[in-house]
Design an enzyme around this catalytic site. Sequence first.
Site, PDB file in Angstrom:
ATOM      1  N   GLU A 203      -6.040  -5.091  -6.670  1.00 54.61           N
ATOM      2  CA  GLU A 203      -5.744  -3.717  -7.077  1.00 54.61           C
ATOM      3  C   GLU A 203      -6.804  -3.156  -8.016  1.00 54.61           C
ATOM      4  O   GLU A 203      -6.577  -2.155  -8.690  1.00 54.61           O
ATOM      5  CB  GLU A 203      -4.353  -3.630  -7.723  1.00 54.61           C
ATOM      6  CG  GLU A 203      -3.244  -4.019  -6.763  1.00 54.61           C
ATOM      7  CD  GLU A 203      -1.851  -3.683  -7.267  1.00 54.61           C
ATOM      8  OE1 GLU A 203      -1.727  -2.873  -8.202  1.00 54.61           O
ATOM      9  OE2 GLU A 203      -0.889  -4.242  -6.728  1.00 54.61           O
ATOM     10  N   LYS A 335       8.984   2.270  -4.265  1.00 55.55           N
ATOM     11  CA  LYS A 335       7.917   2.109  -3.266  1.00 55.55           C
ATOM     12  C   LYS A 335       8.428   2.605  -1.919  1.00 55.55           C
ATOM     13  O   LYS A 335       9.417   2.091  -1.395  1.00 55.55           O
ATOM     14  CB  LYS A 335       7.537   0.641  -3.138  1.00 55.55           C
ATOM     15  CG  LYS A 335       6.809   0.051  -4.352  1.00 55.55           C
ATOM     16  CD  LYS A 335       6.770  -1.465  -4.218  1.00 55.55           C
ATOM     17  CE  LYS A 335       5.799  -2.119  -5.198  1.00 55.55           C
ATOM     18  NZ  LYS A 335       5.998  -3.595  -5.214  1.00 55.55           N
TER      19      LYS A 335
HETATM   20  P1  PGA Z   1       2.769  -5.730  -3.849  1.00 57.93           P
HETATM   21  O1  PGA Z   1       2.571  -5.746  -5.420  1.00 57.93           O
HETATM   22  O2  PGA Z   1       2.419  -4.396  -3.351  1.00 57.93           O
HETATM   23  O3  PGA Z   1       1.850  -6.816  -3.371  1.00 57.93           O
HETATM   24  O4  PGA Z   1       4.230  -6.076  -3.616  1.00 57.93           O
HETATM   25  C1  PGA Z   1       2.909  -4.682  -6.250  1.00 57.93           C
HETATM   26  C2  PGA Z   1       4.034  -5.023  -7.197  1.00 57.93           C
HETATM   27  O5  PGA Z   1       4.559  -6.160  -7.195  1.00 57.93           O
HETATM   28  O6  PGA Z   1       4.444  -4.164  -7.963  1.00 57.93           O
HETATM   29 ZN    ZN Z   2       6.095  -5.611  -8.819  1.00 59.06          ZN
END
Ligand code: PGA
Ligand code: ZN
Length: 426
Positions: A203, A335
């Site tokens: 990231e 998300k």
């Molecule tokens: P991921 O990580 O998109 O790989 O799930 C992001 C998070 O855990 O917040």
């Molecule tokens: Zn997370």
Amino acid sequence: NIQSIDAFQIYDSRGFPTVEVEVTLENGVTGSGLVPSGASTGQFEALELRDGDKSVFRGKSVFKAIANIRGEIAPALQGMAVTDLKAIDGKLVELDGTENKSRLGANATLGVSMACARAAANARGVPLYEYLGKGQGTLLPLNEIQILGGGAHADWAIDIQDFLIIAMGAKTYEETLEMTFNIYHAAGEVMKGRGKSVGLADEGGWWPAFDSNEEPFEVLLEAVRLAGYEAGKDVAISLDIAASDLYDGERYHLKKDGTSFTPSEFCDLMIEWCEKYPIISIEDPFADTDFDSWKRFTEEVGKRVQVIGDDLFTTNIARIENGIDNQLANSVLIKLNQIGTVSETMAAIEMTQKAGWLPVVSARSGETEDAFIAHLAVATNAGQLKVGSFARSERMVKWNEVLRIERSLGKRARFVGAELYQTIFG
Ligand code: PGA
Ligand code: ZN
């Protein structure tokens, strides 16, 4: 009304296949949606449909999801009013017919849902945040920005997934970015000085070539000092433990330290860290099944630390409701692809806010050049945005989009910064 929907395989920030959808309306207006993808995914997330044939794109191609869009979703949605996103998303849920979008794939449904939202905003001639928020979204987010990456995003160089900062002292959205700039680059210098500069994690945060899970705290605090800020006042630490990845059903393992803990011992450790370090926010400190630890931790520190459920809730309304009823946390990570439609995501945010909890709109570790979530955060007055670090365009495109939204809002733009936490701290 919707004339046609098409879908294509493109590539995300890790170079893995993902879905792009384009919706065309009868009047020629179009809208697109690009689907992100997680690495440390929660077991209760909606299903990301991948082809699974190891001889083609290492099993990661998304041609089935694309075929589902072209063959089933497109004909079913043709002629529907694009401005009725609830009806479109309802149709997607109904068409899929499973609890977790496992038949059509959440990557198929989400791409279509995002593209329809965009096409509707374009048809009305308004920015996406205005359309999604019905003109009520005016709050610019307080950013949660990663400085060091770890866990599944850095090949387990350390066990903890995210070391982030929150610019508590910032008076404007722009200032959060300036403070992050100063700290991110100071952290790079500190890493270099320690001979630990080996590159960037998934990231965009610094890859943590450390000998323990506590060394990152030292580096972070040194970077804050070097950048001229006071930790705990101007800047606070935020963590994503992503603890589901550390739990084997009985014990939590910190492999880098060679230690392991019972759930109650791990809860003690998390509380100890919250006392020892200037931590304002902590995400997934426990596994998504370890409800006892969540409850005890929130009881003990929830009046001074934001306790965020990510894998715990997976943006799922029923799971969030259970969390609220049992006081398992005080904040929900949001998300889009954990649930698979824009409407369900917005309903999850609304439920979180109604309970007096705080939502944090979040990207995935596998991202695209789509800045949809910047609009979603402002549209819903979510107040917080988590996109990863302060490098790489799939991250920066979101931070920069909020700057554009700020200009577009003009005098209507609001920023309350760390005052936001009064909602949960009282
Ligand atoms: P991921 O990580 O998109 O790989 O799930 C992001 C998070 O855990 O917040
Ligand atoms: Zn997370």
